[in-house]
Design an enzyme around this catalytic site. Structure first.
Site, PDB file in Angstrom:
ATOM      1  N   TRP A 112       0.845  -1.327  -0.046  1.00  0.00           N
ATOM      2  CA  TRP A 112      -0.013   0.000  -0.098  1.00  0.00           C
ATOM      3  C   TRP A 112       0.887   1.210   0.021  1.00  0.00           C
ATOM      4  O   TRP A 112       0.415   2.217  -0.682  1.00  0.00           O
ATOM      5  CB  TRP A 112      -0.780  -0.066   1.066  1.00  0.00           C
ATOM      6  N   ASP A 116      -1.283   7.163   5.801  1.00  0.00           N
ATOM      7  CA  ASP A 116      -2.666   6.350   5.230  1.00  0.00           C
ATOM      8  C   ASP A 116      -2.751   5.353   6.821  1.00  0.00           C
ATOM      9  O   ASP A 116      -2.102   4.288   6.993  1.00  0.00           O
ATOM     10  CB  ASP A 116      -2.071   5.296   4.175  1.00  0.00           C
ATOM     11  N   LYS A 123     -11.812  -1.578   6.526  1.00  0.00           N
ATOM     12  CA  LYS A 123     -10.908  -2.284   7.361  1.00  0.00           C
ATOM     13  C   LYS A 123     -11.431  -2.398   8.721  1.00  0.00           C
ATOM     14  O   LYS A 123     -11.454  -3.436   9.419  1.00  0.00           O
ATOM     15  CB  LYS A 123      -9.538  -2.281   7.271  1.00  0.00           C
TER      16      LYS A 123
HETATM   17  C1  PLP Z   1      -7.061  -1.547   1.647  1.00  0.00           C
HETATM   18  C2  PLP Z   1      -6.122  -0.647   1.738  1.00  0.00           C
HETATM   19  C3  PLP Z   1      -5.827   0.317   0.788  1.00  0.00           C
HETATM   20  C4  PLP Z   1      -6.978   0.364  -0.369  1.00  0.00           C
HETATM   21  O1  PLP Z   1      -8.173   0.842   0.166  1.00  0.00           O
HETATM   22  P1  PLP Z   1      -9.462   1.029  -0.754  1.00  0.00           P
HETATM   23  O2  PLP Z   1     -10.174   1.742  -0.085  1.00  0.00           O
HETATM   24  O3  PLP Z   1      -9.542  -0.293  -1.402  1.00  0.00           O
HETATM   25  O4  PLP Z   1      -8.668   1.864  -2.001  1.00  0.00           O
HETATM   26  C5  PLP Z   1      -5.027   1.348   1.241  1.00  0.00           C
HETATM   27  N1  PLP Z   1      -4.132   1.383   2.181  1.00  0.00           N
HETATM   28  C6  PLP Z   1      -4.191   0.389   3.094  1.00  0.00           C
HETATM   29  C7  PLP Z   1      -3.119   0.414   4.196  1.00  0.00           C
HETATM   30  C8  PLP Z   1      -5.186  -0.628   3.028  1.00  0.00           C
HETATM   31  O5  PLP Z   1      -5.153  -1.714   3.768  1.00  0.00           O
END
Ligand code: PLP
Length: 356
Positions: free
Chosen positions: A99, A166, A190
């Site tokens: 990511w 993030d 998540k």
């Molecule tokens: C799942 C995830 C993403 C991607 O998220 P989307 O909402 O599917 O675009 C980005 N960063 C992390 C840390 C993730 O776990």
């Protein structure tokens, strides 16, 4: 059979969120209408949006001068929206896995990217330390929890340049010193909502750093001014997100979520280390994710991988197979996962060991 939901995302939510969501789908606020079928500009939904913002601020103790918005597009959309807005000449990124690389790849479209450090040399099984962040970078972006590889940054870094994180998979799992960040973002699927909504926490003064004209939907100022309603927002996921936030507040806040996350993950890692079959992916306990616990069979037992996944499935444990890029196993232990599920996983690991 009772299911134990270790899915990495979309993932387990509190029963409270499911129950309140069902109610609201049938009859939202005694309106006689479903939350799925009302205007986002209705008074009742306005109240949901306002409460989602204030509850986020309450939960993370967000200081004055920050805004909270709820957008579509997922965390992946933030990967390009951030450099589009803020990368003039150069940005710094920490490469901690899949990511983090997602952000790095998009940033390269807009300027120079200084990858200050990477843990690629060891398959992203640790968090790099002792690197230099260039002081002329427009910002420094990190991924605080590496959902796929199972590492986590559990401290709020001091950065000489504006810090962006993030936090898709660990938001609301610990208290965060928001004042150290100019921006925190995350896909909500998540740890606190169904798929479809992305949370962005942004320091208002950072918006003076926008480096180029941006399309409306990439313009954070527009979303803030319009209270996340420039266009139709993801109405139902925002409602469900608010329900999870209410559940967190009622459970004792993010401090309590942290306590539970530590208790869950300590137990699972202890069993991985005790069990003769398994080894953790991440050897340094300081770098281990509390949310996504990745582990493997030791090389001499490697051929049992499929058998263990089947064994867990037979016991109602869902989602234990590791990400296809890493292999092995992953137990995602988000906020809503009860200790009972952790105990069921540990019992499965012990019983599987006895069979071998
Ligand atoms: C799942 C995830 C993403 C991607 O998220 P989307 O909402 O599917 O675009 C980005 N960063 C992390 C840390 C993730 O776990």
């Amino acid at each position: 059979m009772k299911k134990h939901n270790f899915n990495p995302g979309p993932a387990i939510l509190p029963d409270y969120t499911y129950e309140k969501s069902i109610e609201a789908i049938k009859d939202f606020n005694n309106s006689g209408l479903s939350i799925l079928s009302i205007s986002h500009r209705s008074k009742d939904f306005d109240a949901v949006m306002d409460k989602a913002v204030t509850t986020t601020k309450q939960l993370l103790d967000i200081p004055e001068g920050y805004s909270v918005i709820f957008l579509g597009g997922g965390a992946t959309t933030q990967f390009f929206t951030i450099p589009y807005n803020f990368l003039g000449k150069k940005a710094a990124y920490l490469d901690t896995g899949t990511w983090a690389l997602g952000g790095i790849k998009e940033a390269k479209l807009y300027g120079e990217v200084d990858v200050v450090a990477s843990s690629k040399d060891k398959n992203y099984s640790y968090i790099p330390r002792n690197y230099t962040i260039p002081t002329d970078a427009d910002y420094f972006e990190i991924c605080s929890n590496n959902t796929i590889e199972g590492t986590e940054i559990l401290e709020d870094y001091d950065s000489p340049v504006p810090l962006i994180a993030d936090m898709s998979s660990d938001i609301f799992s610990r208290p965060v010193d928001v004042s150290k960040y100019v921006m925190i973002f995350g896909g909500a699927q998540k740890n606190f909502a169904p798929a479809g909504v992305t949370i962005v926490i942004i320091k208002d003064s950072f918006l003076d750093h926008v480096v180029r004209p941006v399309p409306t939907m990439c313009d954070y100022k527009v979303h803030i001014e319009k209270n996340s309603m420039k266009n139709t927002p993801p109405v139902f996921p925002i409602y469900a997100a608010l329900m999870t936030m209410e559940w967190i507040v009622d459970s004792g806040g993010v401090k309590e979520m942290e306590k539970r996350a530590i208790a869950r993950s300590d137990k699972v890692y202890a069993e991985i280390e005790r069990n003769k079959l398994f080894a953790p992916n991440v050897s340094d306990p300081a770098d281990r994710s509390r949310m996504n616990i990745t582990f493997n069979l030791l090389p001499e037992y490697k051929e049992l991988e499929g058998a263990f996944v089947d064994f867990t499935k037979e016991r109602g444990l869902v989602g234990i197979k590791g990400h296809r890029s890493v292999g092995g196993f992953r137990a995602s232990c988000y906020n809503a996962l009860p200790m009972e599920s952790v105990d069921a996983l540990i019992a499965a690991m012990k019983d599987f060991e006895k069979k071998i």
